[in-house]
Motif scaffolding. Structure first.
Motif, PDB file in Angstrom:
ATOM      1  N   LEU A 291      32.851  62.037  31.896  1.00 47.76           N
ATOM      2  CA  LEU A 291      33.492  60.817  31.440  1.00 47.76           C
ATOM      3  C   LEU A 291      34.549  61.145  30.389  1.00 47.76           C
ATOM      4  CD1 LEU A 291      30.296  58.594  31.108  1.00 47.76           C
ATOM      5  CD2 LEU A 291      31.791  58.858  33.094  1.00 47.76           C
ATOM      6  N   GLU A 292      35.228  60.106  29.917  1.00 50.99           N
ATOM      7  CA  GLU A 292      36.319  60.299  28.975  1.00 50.99           C
ATOM      8  C   GLU A 292      35.839  60.930  27.669  1.00 50.99           C
ATOM      9  OE1 GLU A 292      40.101  60.505  27.740  1.00 50.99           O
ATOM     10  OE2 GLU A 292      39.509  59.710  29.700  1.00 50.99           O
ATOM     11  N   LYS A 293      34.657  60.519  27.190  1.00 54.97           N
ATOM     12  CA  LYS A 293      34.171  61.013  25.914  1.00 54.97           C
ATOM     13  C   LYS A 293      32.758  61.570  25.984  1.00 54.97           C
ATOM     14  CE  LYS A 293      36.995  57.829  23.155  1.00 54.97           C
ATOM     15  NZ  LYS A 293      36.982  56.790  22.089  1.00 54.97           N
ATOM     16  N   ALA A 294      32.232  61.774  27.185  1.00 52.09           N
ATOM     17  CA  ALA A 294      30.853  62.249  27.297  1.00 52.09           C
ATOM     18  C   ALA A 294      30.605  62.795  28.696  1.00 52.09           C
ATOM     19  CB  ALA A 294      29.859  61.126  26.987  1.00 52.09           C
ATOM     20  N   PHE A 295      29.485  63.507  28.837  1.00 46.29           N
ATOM     21  CA  PHE A 295      28.923  63.881  30.137  1.00 46.29           C
ATOM     22  C   PHE A 295      27.669  63.035  30.339  1.00 46.29           C
ATOM     23  CE2 PHE A 295      31.305  67.759  29.201  1.00 46.29           C
ATOM     24  CZ  PHE A 295      31.875  68.046  30.432  1.00 46.29           C
ATOM     25  N   PHE A 296      27.545  62.454  31.519  1.00 45.55           N
ATOM     26  CA  PHE A 296      26.357  61.666  31.815  1.00 45.55           C
ATOM     27  C   PHE A 296      25.720  62.230  33.075  1.00 45.55           C
ATOM     28  CE2 PHE A 296      23.476  58.299  32.722  1.00 45.55           C
ATOM     29  CZ  PHE A 296      23.286  57.631  31.519  1.00 45.55           C
ATOM     30  N   TYR A 297      24.391  62.489  32.977  1.00 41.06           N
ATOM     31  CA  TYR A 297      23.635  63.037  34.101  1.00 41.06           C
ATOM     32  C   TYR A 297      22.612  62.016  34.573  1.00 41.06           C
ATOM     33  CZ  TYR A 297      20.306  65.846  36.742  1.00 41.06           C
ATOM     34  OH  TYR A 297      19.470  66.312  37.727  1.00 41.06           O
TER      35      TYR A 297
ATOM     36  N   MET B 299      20.615  61.385  30.929  1.00 39.08           N
ATOM     37  CA  MET B 299      20.995  61.856  29.596  1.00 39.08           C
ATOM     38  C   MET B 299      22.501  61.729  29.430  1.00 39.08           C
ATOM     39  SD  MET B 299      20.686  66.002  29.988  1.00 39.08           S
ATOM     40  CE  MET B 299      19.065  65.920  30.729  1.00 39.08           C
ATOM     41  N   CYS B 300      22.904  61.467  28.199  1.00 39.97           N
ATOM     42  CA  CYS B 300      24.311  61.342  27.837  1.00 39.97           C
ATOM     43  C   CYS B 300      24.598  62.323  26.715  1.00 39.97           C
ATOM     44  CB  CYS B 300      24.642  59.907  27.417  1.00 39.97           C
ATOM     45  SG  CYS B 300      26.380  59.649  27.006  1.00 39.97           S
ATOM     46  N   ILE B 301      25.600  63.188  26.917  1.00 40.29           N
ATOM     47  CA  ILE B 301      25.985  64.195  25.935  1.00 40.29           C
ATOM     48  C   ILE B 301      27.424  63.916  25.538  1.00 40.29           C
ATOM     49  CG2 ILE B 301      26.140  66.653  25.435  1.00 40.29           C
ATOM     50  CD1 ILE B 301      24.241  67.165  27.759  1.00 40.29           C
ATOM     51  N   ASN B 302      27.630  63.456  24.314  1.00 39.36           N
ATOM     52  CA  ASN B 302      28.971  63.156  23.831  1.00 39.36           C
ATOM     53  C   ASN B 302      29.762  64.445  23.630  1.00 39.36           C
ATOM     54  OD1 ASN B 302      28.497  60.345  23.715  1.00 39.36           O
ATOM     55  ND2 ASN B 302      27.527  60.555  21.723  1.00 39.36           N
ATOM     56  N   HIS B 303      31.069  64.362  23.886  1.00 38.20           N
ATOM     57  CA  HIS B 303      31.926  65.531  23.689  1.00 38.20           C
ATOM     58  C   HIS B 303      31.927  65.984  22.232  1.00 38.20           C
ATOM     59  CE1 HIS B 303      34.419  64.415  27.522  1.00 38.20           C
ATOM     60  NE2 HIS B 303      33.197  64.838  27.790  1.00 38.20           N
ATOM     61  N   SER B 304      31.864  65.041  21.315  1.00 41.53           N
ATOM     62  CA  SER B 304      31.885  65.391  19.897  1.00 41.53           C
ATOM     63  C   SER B 304      30.607  66.103  19.455  1.00 41.53           C
ATOM     64  CB  SER B 304      32.082  64.125  19.054  1.00 41.53           C
ATOM     65  OG  SER B 304      31.041  63.193  19.299  1.00 41.53           O
ATOM     66  N   ASP B 305      29.549  66.010  20.256  1.00 41.79           N
ATOM     67  CA  ASP B 305      28.269  66.624  19.907  1.00 41.79           C
ATOM     68  C   ASP B 305      28.032  67.923  20.666  1.00 41.79           C
ATOM     69  OD1 ASP B 305      25.895  66.759  18.498  1.00 41.79           O
ATOM     70  OD2 ASP B 305      24.749  65.662  19.999  1.00 41.79           O
ATOM     71  N   ILE B 306      29.053  68.446  21.335  1.00 41.20           N
ATOM     72  CA  ILE B 306      28.917  69.682  22.109  1.00 41.20           C
ATOM     73  C   ILE B 306      29.406  70.843  21.263  1.00 41.20           C
ATOM     74  CG2 ILE B 306      29.696  70.936  24.150  1.00 41.20           C
ATOM     75  CD1 ILE B 306      29.890  68.316  25.628  1.00 41.20           C
ATOM     76  N   ASP B 307      28.551  71.835  21.103  1.00 42.84           N
ATOM     77  CA  ASP B 307      28.939  73.052  20.389  1.00 42.84           C
ATOM     78  C   ASP B 307      29.826  73.926  21.270  1.00 42.84           C
ATOM     79  OD1 ASP B 307      29.175  75.101  18.628  1.00 42.84           O
ATOM     80  OD2 ASP B 307      27.093  75.773  18.728  1.00 42.84           O
ATOM     81  N   TYR B 308      29.362  74.226  22.468  1.00 40.32           N
ATOM     82  CA  TYR B 308      30.182  74.968  23.428  1.00 40.32           C
ATOM     83  C   TYR B 308      29.566  74.816  24.808  1.00 40.32           C
ATOM     84  CZ  TYR B 308      26.568  78.610  23.113  1.00 40.32           C
ATOM     85  OH  TYR B 308      25.376  79.285  23.136  1.00 40.32           O
ATOM     86  N   VAL B 309      30.339  75.168  25.828  1.00 38.40           N
ATOM     87  CA  VAL B 309      29.866  75.219  27.213  1.00 38.40           C
ATOM     88  C   VAL B 309      30.074  76.642  27.719  1.00 38.40           C
ATOM     89  CG1 VAL B 309      30.397  72.794  27.616  1.00 38.40           C
ATOM     90  CG2 VAL B 309      32.074  74.522  28.201  1.00 38.40           C
ATOM     91  N   GLU B 310      29.312  76.990  28.741  1.00 35.15           N
ATOM     92  CA  GLU B 310      29.405  78.340  29.299  1.00 35.15           C
ATOM     93  C   GLU B 310      29.249  78.262  30.807  1.00 35.15           C
ATOM     94  OE1 GLU B 310      27.218  82.745  28.967  1.00 35.15           O
ATOM     95  OE2 GLU B 310      26.644  81.076  27.643  1.00 35.15           O
ATOM     96  N   PHE B 311      30.192  78.909  31.527  1.00 32.03           N
ATOM     97  CA  PHE B 311      30.108  79.028  32.977  1.00 32.03           C
ATOM     98  C   PHE B 311      29.281  80.269  33.296  1.00 32.03           C
ATOM     99  CE2 PHE B 311      33.728  76.371  32.284  1.00 32.03           C
ATOM    100  CZ  PHE B 311      33.787  75.521  33.375  1.00 32.03           C
ATOM    101  N   GLN B 312      28.190  80.079  34.015  1.00 35.93           N
ATOM    102  CA  GLN B 312      27.262  81.166  34.283  1.00 35.93           C
ATOM    103  C   GLN B 312      27.215  81.475  35.774  1.00 35.93           C
ATOM    104  OE1 GLN B 312      23.516  79.890  32.638  1.00 35.93           O
ATOM    105  NE2 GLN B 312      24.134  80.282  30.537  1.00 35.93           N
ATOM    106  N   ARG B 313      26.655  82.651  36.062  1.00 34.43           N
ATOM    107  CA  ARG B 313      26.545  83.187  37.433  1.00 34.43           C
ATOM    108  C   ARG B 313      27.919  83.347  38.060  1.00 34.43           C
ATOM    109  NH1 ARG B 313      22.567  81.219  41.709  1.00 34.43           N
ATOM    110  NH2 ARG B 313      23.337  79.151  41.258  1.00 34.43           N
TER     111      ARG B 313
END
Length: 660
Positions: free
Chosen positions: A383-389, A395-409
């Motif tokens: 979403l514009e300001k979050a990820f929603f699963y 669960m809803c993870i706001n972009h402002s509350d994300i430390d980092y993301v990692e692409f794995q495998r």
């Protein structure tokens, strides 16, 4: 110059259902309190007074009194915060903070005053408590008493702490303040009735600030029948009342106040004709031992509806003041849109819609990514300001509350191109939790990377992620018709051509010698074996290779010569056997010894009998764990995190090998 924003952490929002801890931001525009998906905003123009109150051991409270609406109380300040906060409010908001002491006399008689949508009970001109009138569901008057009933819902906020559900006031006829209001109302002839008691005047004043004054709480403004709810699972009839939402099911009903609704989400499903309307709750509701922070309502895209709300003009105007005039009396369109916008108008919650303009998947048919979280399949909506699963667990993870993301495998290995999926790991700041979304199609790598990079979210492996799912290495295309191990062996064979040529040369020599006699073939085989053995032998410490090879050749020459002379048997004479030595006879035993032996044989029969097994004491302490078990329990989760998808039997072996 941009307006300065000051942030205060661990600030609680005081409410009747308990306190919720979040973050308070103060700026020139007003106050903004946020916790997860719930946000409370008080604009600068709505602020009338700021009150600073000491709450004993709980610290200090800042009460923000509004023109329309109850007082908003922020708890958790410290004494040292007063000077900075007072200067900030004076500079940015143009308001001074007023210090106010609480009444702690413990008396049960005093004065009742209405301040906006709040009822204040004062003793000796000091506030003892304050009641937000929107929480009042019913207000009744019996003679000189006024009875207030409060909303009770099924959220866990009412389960965690004691909740006020009823309050009664005794208003004597001699009360000067409300008696004067009663006479004034009687002279004006309001509502065509002559108001003669002070209690009646108080009830009429209270009803103007509650939903009970403009509509009966038992009447539903809108009703949606047979709504499919995925969490908690079931089919419910959804009734939208002026101040609460009610889900009526076959076995269980849920009542939810609109103040518990933080945000609404409209999420269209990919490749299916359905749309999800997600209702965010804080605090959550409980069904059995499971808590639900989000309600997932599913609607069919092909179903349209036209609905006229059963609402009075006065209540409609009151709701539109809070939601910005977005509630209409007649609404039509897809049932999911009508449901969401009606609920938005009644609860004043904001709507977030998943749009293709924000994120488009690789197939171009939706705005969601198919993946799995733990053992359940679902969809991840950028979403514009979050990820929603959705959907287990939502669960809803706001972009402002994300430390980092990692692409794995990522690719780069021998069998990487046979893996059609990758993983996305998101680490959250607030609770330091890692969420790993697995089995994402490799075609979604580029759209996800572009989306995350544009939102300026930190990517842990940025350099590797830029190279795409194949990674920095060159993977072998395994295909679908060849096993991975065979293709890897073929790759190794291409890299070792010299060894194969030597092996083929030896094969040609052997095939050429196969045309001779049997003896020649045997000799040729012996030469080939000796030649191959010679090629592999190297000098070691204390051993001379030439001496060893010379002794072998000498023995072979001697054997060949002996065979030619016919006396090969002379060279292979059998070794003489050693003569057998007879055992010495034992001397005969004495009579005493024989008797002792007889007694011993009799006693041995008793000793040969098995002893009965001791019964196991069920209360005995268990045997202590070994050191290896303690080591395995301490390192199991680390091994699983660093090696996702590892079989159970390999966890202990891999952990032990890494420790060694």
């Amino acid at each position: 110059m941009a307006d300065a924003v000051h942030q205060f952490n661990n600030i609680s929002l005081g409410s009747r259902g308990g306190v919720s801890q979040g973050v308070l931001r103060v700026s020139a525009g007003g106050f903004l309190w946020r916790r997860h998906n719930r946000a409370i905003e008080v604009k600068k123009d709505d602020i009338t007074n700021l009150v600073w109150t000491k709450l004993g051991s709980r610290g200090y409270q800042l009460g923000v009194q509004r023109t329309d609406g109850p007082t908003v109380n922020f708890l958790g300040f410290k004494e040292k915060d007063h000077d900075g906060l007072a200067s900030l409010c004076h500079t940015s908001l143009g308001k001074d903070i007023i210090a106010q002491d609480l009444a702690v006399a413990g008396r049960n008689w005093g004065a009742v005053e209405l301040n906006g949508s709040s009822l204040m009970y004062k003793v000796d001109n000091k506030v003892m408590f304050e009641v937000p009138l929107p929480d009042v569901s019913q207000a009744q008057q019996t003679k000189d008493e006024v009875l207030l009933e409060f909303h009770v819902d099924d959220t866990t906020g009412d389960d965690r702490e004691d909740t006020l559900i009823e309050m009664a006031f005794h208003v004597p006829a001699s009360n000067e303040a409300w008696a004067a209001a009663a006479h004034a109302a009687a002279e004006a002839g309001e509502n065509g009735n002559s108001v003669t008691t002070a209690a009646k005047a108080l009830v009429d004043s209270l009803l103007q600030h509650t939903d009970a004054g403009v509509a009966t709480s038992a009447d539903a403004v809108a009703t949606f029948d047979d709504v499919a709810v995925l969490a908690p699972r079931g089919r419910f009839t959804v009734e939208m009342h002026p101040s609460f939402l009610k889900l009526v099911g076959q076995t269980q009903d849920f009542k939810i106040r609109y103040t518990s609704i933080g945000r609404l989400f409209i999420l269209p499903k990919s490749a299916t004709p359905h749309t999800l309307v997600v209702i965010g709750l804080d605090p959550p509701i409980r069904k059995g031992q499971t808590y639900y922070s989000y309600l997932l309502c599913q609607f069919n895209n092909d179903e349209d509806v036209t609905m006229e709300l059963d609402i009075s003009e006065e209540l409609l105007a009151q709701k539109n003041e809070k939601c910005g005039g977005k509630l209409l009396r007649t609404m039509s369109g897809p049932v999911s849109s009508v449901f969401a916008h009606t609920l938005r108008g009644l609860s004043s919650a904001k709507i977030t819609r998943a749009k293709i303009e924000v994120y488009r998947n690789h197939a171009g048919d939706g705005c969601a990514v198919r993946c799995s979280y733990k053992a359940d399949d679902g969809f991840l909506y950028p979403l514009e300001k979050a990820f929603f699963y959705v959907h287990k667990p939502p669960m809803c993870i706001n972009h402002s509350d994300i430390d980092y993301v990692e692409f794995q495998r990522q690719g780069g290995g021998v069998i990487s191109s046979s893996v059609r999926t990758f993983d996305l790991m998101i680490k959250q700041k607030s609770n330091n939790t890692e969420y790993q979304f697995r089995n994402i199609q490799r075609s979604e790598w580029e759209p996800l990377f572009d989306f995350i990079n544009k939102r300026k979210i930190r990517i842990e492996n940025l350099q590797a992620a830029r190279q795409g799912p194949q990674g920095p290495g060159q993977a072998i295309d395994l295909g679908d018709d060849l096993d991975a191990g065979l293709r890897a062996a073929a790759a190794e064979a291409d890299d070792s051509e010299d060894e194969d040529e030597d092996f083929d040369a030896g094969g040609e020599d052997m095939s050429a010698s196969s045309g001779g006699s049997l003896d020649e073939r045997v000799d040729a085989g012996s030469d080939a074996e000796s030649g191959s053995s010679d090629a592999e032998m190297v000098d070691e410490e204390g051993i001379d290779v030439t001496a060893v090879l010379g002794s072998k050749k000498k023995r072979k020459a001697d054997n060949d010569a002996g065979a030619a002379n016919g006396d090969g048997a002379a060279h292979k004479q059998p070794k003489p056997k050693k003569p057998k030595v007879p055992k010495a006879e034992k001397p005969p035993k004495a009579e005493g010894d024989a008797a002792a032996a007889a007694d011993g044989e009799g006693g041995s029969s008793d000793k040969k009998q098995r002893k009965p097994r001791k019964k196991k004491d069920p209360n005995a302490p268990k045997k202590a764990l070994s050191g290896f078990m303690f080591f395995s329990n301490a390192n199991r989760e680390r091994v699983k995190a660093t090696n996702p998808g590892i079989p159970f039997g390999q966890v202990g072996l891999l952990g032990f090998s890494q420790a060694c």
